[in-house]
Design a protein around this motif. Structure first.
Motif, mmCIF file in Angstrom:
data_model
loop_
_atom_site.group_PDB
_atom_site.id
_atom_site.type_symbol
_atom_site.label_atom_id
_atom_site.label_comp_id
_atom_site.label_asym_id
_atom_site.label_seq_id
_atom_site.Cartn_x
_atom_site.Cartn_y
_atom_site.Cartn_z
ATOM 1 N N LEU A 153 44.501 42.586 10.633
ATOM 2 C CA LEU A 153 43.282 43.024 9.926
ATOM 3 C C LEU A 153 42.813 41.942 8.961
ATOM 4 N N HIS A 154 43.769 41.323 8.276
ATOM 5 C CA HIS A 154 43.457 40.263 7.305
ATOM 6 C C HIS A 154 42.829 39.059 8.015
ATOM 7 N N GLU A 155 43.440 38.618 9.103
ATOM 8 C CA GLU A 155 42.910 37.428 9.791
ATOM 9 C C GLU A 155 41.551 37.723 10.425
ATOM 10 N N LEU A 156 41.396 38.917 10.980
ATOM 11 C CA LEU A 156 40.074 39.284 11.509
ATOM 12 C C LEU A 156 39.059 39.353 10.370
ATOM 13 N N GLY A 157 39.528 39.739 9.182
ATOM 14 C CA GLY A 157 38.663 39.739 7.998
ATOM 15 C C GLY A 157 38.101 38.346 7.748
ATOM 16 N N HIS A 158 38.957 37.315 7.854
ATOM 17 C CA HIS A 158 38.471 35.935 7.706
ATOM 18 C C HIS A 158 37.430 35.622 8.779
ATOM 19 N N ALA A 159 37.739 36.038 10.013
ATOM 20 C CA ALA A 159 36.803 35.761 11.112
ATOM 21 C C ALA A 159 35.450 36.418 10.844
ATOM 22 N N LEU A 160 35.474 37.524 10.084
ATOM 23 C CA LEU A 160 34.229 38.219 9.737
ATOM 24 C C LEU A 160 33.624 37.683 8.438
ATOM 25 N N LYS A 161 34.184 36.591 7.938
ATOM 26 C CA LYS A 161 33.672 35.854 6.780
ATOM 27 C C LYS A 161 34.241 36.267 5.427
ATOM 28 N N PHE A 162 35.259 37.063 5.422
ATOM 29 C CA PHE A 162 35.923 37.359 4.155
ATOM 30 C C PHE A 162 36.775 36.166 3.720
ATOM 31 N N ALA A 163 36.675 35.805 2.454
ATOM 32 C CA ALA A 163 37.614 34.833 1.883
ATOM 33 C C ALA A 163 38.721 35.618 1.183
ATOM 34 N N HIS A 164 39.718 34.910 0.681
ATOM 35 C CA HIS A 164 40.757 35.603 -0.081
ATOM 36 C C HIS A 164 40.175 36.142 -1.377
ATOM 37 N N THR A 165 40.612 37.330 -1.736
ATOM 38 C CA THR A 165 40.090 37.928 -2.964
ATOM 39 C C THR A 165 40.438 37.066 -4.175
ATOM 40 N N GLN A 166 41.633 36.459 -4.170
ATOM 41 C CA GLN A 166 42.020 35.642 -5.327
ATOM 42 C C GLN A 166 41.201 34.367 -5.436
ATOM 43 N N SER A 167 40.310 34.129 -4.467
ATOM 44 C CA SER A 167 39.394 32.988 -4.571
ATOM 45 C C SER A 167 38.077 33.372 -5.229
ATOM 46 N N ARG A 168 37.916 34.636 -5.557
ATOM 47 C CA ARG A 168 36.665 35.061 -6.190
ATOM 48 C C ARG A 168 36.423 34.284 -7.476
ATOM 49 N N TYR A 169 35.157 34.023 -7.765
ATOM 50 C CA TYR A 169 34.812 33.224 -8.950
ATOM 51 C C TYR A 169 35.294 33.877 -10.243
ATOM 52 N N ASP A 170 35.412 35.230 -10.227
ATOM 53 C CA ASP A 170 35.793 35.941 -11.452
ATOM 54 C C ASP A 170 37.273 36.317 -11.470
ATOM 55 N N ARG A 171 38.071 35.687 -10.620
ATOM 56 C CA ARG A 171 39.468 36.130 -10.475
ATOM 57 C C ARG A 171 40.302 35.967 -11.753
ATOM 58 N N ASP A 172 39.941 34.997 -12.609
ATOM 59 C CA ASP A 172 40.780 34.777 -13.797
ATOM 60 C C ASP A 172 40.718 35.943 -14.781
ATOM 61 N N ASN A 173 39.708 36.797 -14.618
ATOM 62 C CA ASN A 173 39.661 37.998 -15.456
ATOM 63 C C ASN A 173 40.712 39.019 -15.027
ATOM 64 N N TYR A 174 41.216 38.874 -13.820
ATOM 65 C CA TYR A 174 42.116 39.891 -13.265
ATOM 66 C C TYR A 174 43.509 39.369 -12.959
ATOM 67 N N LEU A 175 43.630 38.043 -12.884
ATOM 68 C CA LEU A 175 44.900 37.439 -12.478
ATOM 69 C C LEU A 175 45.321 36.348 -13.443
ATOM 70 N N LYS A 176 46.637 36.230 -13.627
ATOM 71 C CA LYS A 176 47.185 35.070 -14.336
ATOM 72 C C LYS A 176 47.828 34.183 -13.286
#
Ligand SMILES: [Zn+2]
Length: 405
Positions: A153-176
């Motif tokens: 499901l994850h790899e097909l997600g990439h094929a459908l144009k999803f990037a990794h969530t931790q690559s989101r521009y706002d990820r530092d608000n949610y992740l250390k």
């Protein structure tokens, strides 16, 4: 990485994607993903693909070598995963069909010459190119350790144009992030995307997204964190999902304009969206149900309703003892401008670490829920609990709840 001969499988098959509404790639922006190959290679500074992890090997007691999924301990099995590919791939395709307007179809090599398609290969790793980077095909590799439904499901997600969530521009608000624990050559896996290059439709960061890594990916020292959620409630669940979340599905349905295939538009409450597979119904976030997502899930059919709407009216604790063998939802309502506090006293739910077979989660907002918490205070005056089990196996939990200011 070289494989012992016994595990060498030459795997190539082709899959075409059909979207029953307008195609996403015609849009100016892409979904949480870079716009083009050139830019991707420039920013990632390496390959254009997204390699999720390299499977490792373990030695079986009888001396033979088997491959393991190095990401999820619960999924470790000491046997070949060759046979899992086709049924799990088909299950993943069926999942996308049931939840979006995207259809995958297996095609022949001859057909593959005629148009864009995904080429499923085995180069040992789990990776996929982002949708339609090359004129005619995307490569999607499912090595022996990558044939779990969640990984597909994850790899097909990439094929459908999803990037990794931790690559989101706002990820530092949610992740250390602790990138000191990742080799410089692997740090591109944690590259952050530019806001202007991605499209999130204003949907919130989802730590349970199928596209979110769990802690420890590409770690030099696996006893030290690479990425931890700022909200400690997600400590046990971040990146361990087994299917797409409501946010993932909403984003995908929006990106591929799925509801546009419905002739008549309907209004959905509580962040739900029109179901392109059943146009007179909405797809509701968990805990909400009815055709328009405006009632407690399950309450519209009293003959099968196994949850309840409860009231928290004072500071005094009340107890909820529940036994369930299907999906049930409880709403606990407090007075206006009050909140509901919950303590999970006894949760005897038999499941694996990622709660695939059964679970109990609590909504932290209308669209998102978290499993495996000890205590919780609702943001508004309603707490929503959802329990589920895949097979008819009786499960039990006890909580206590009260109204707080
Ligand atoms: Zn990935």
């Amino acid at each position: 990485m070289s494989y012992p001969m016994m595990w060498t499988v030459l795997l190539v098959f082709f899959v075409a994607i059909h979207v029953s509404a307008a195609l996403g790639q015609d849009k100016g922006k892409t979904l949480e993903v870079f716009n083009d190959v050139e830019r991707t290679s420039k920013i990632l500074g390496a390959s254009v693909f997204t390699a999720d992890f390299e499977p490792g090997f373990v030695k079986h007691e009888n001396g033979s070598i088997a491959e393991v999924n190095s990401v999820n301990e619960d999924q470790r099995v000491l046997r070949s995963n060759v046979d899992l590919l086709r049924p799990n791939f088909q299950a993943a395709v069926k999942y996308y069909k049931a939840n979006t307007c995207i259809r995958f179809r297996e095609i022949t090599k001859e057909e593959a010459r005629n148009g864009p398609h995904i080429e499923v290969v085995n180069d040992g790793r789990c990776f996929s190119l982002y949708g339609h980077q090359f004129e005619n095909h995307n490569n999607l590799s499912l090595g022996l350790g990558c044939r779990w439904m969640a990984t597909i499901l994850h790899e097909l997600g990439h094929a459908l144009k999803f990037a990794h969530t931790q690559s989101r521009y706002d990820r530092d608000n949610y992740l250390k992030l602790n990138l000191n624990n990742v080799n410089a050559s692997e740090q591109y896996n944690y590259a952050k995307l530019e806001k202007a290059d991605t499209e999130n439709y204003g949907l919130p960061y989802d730590l349970l997204s199928i596209m979110q890594y769990e802690d420890g990916g590409f770690a030099i020292d696996t006893s030290i964190s690479v990425m931890t959620p700022r909200n400690p409630l997600y400590k046990n669940s971040m990146g361990r999902n087994f299917e797409l979340t409501f946010i993932d599905l909403k984003m995908l349905n929006r990106f591929y304009n799925c509801p546009e295939s419905c002739k008549h538009k309907i209004k959905c409450k509580n962040s739900g969206f029109q179901n392109s597979n059943k146009c007179d119904e909405c797809v509701c976030p968990s805990g909400f149900g009815g055709p328009n997502c405006n009632v407690r899930a399950g309450s519209d059919d009293p003959s099968t309703d196994c949850g309840k709407t409860l009231k928290a009216t004072s500071k005094k604790w009340s107890t909820l003892n529940a036994t369930f063998d299907s999906s049930c939802t409880w709403w606990i309502n407090a007075g206006k401008k009050k909140h509901v506090e919950i303590q999970f006293l006894d949760v005897a739910i038999d499941s694996n670490r990622n709660c695939e077979q059964a679970g109990l989660d609590v909504k932290i907002c209308k669209t998102m829920a978290i499993p495996n918490v000890d205590k919780f205070v609702s943001k508004d005056n309603r707490a929503i609990l959802r329990a589920y089990v895949n097979e008819k196996r009786s499960q039990h939990f006890t909580i206590r709840y009260r109204q707080v200011n």
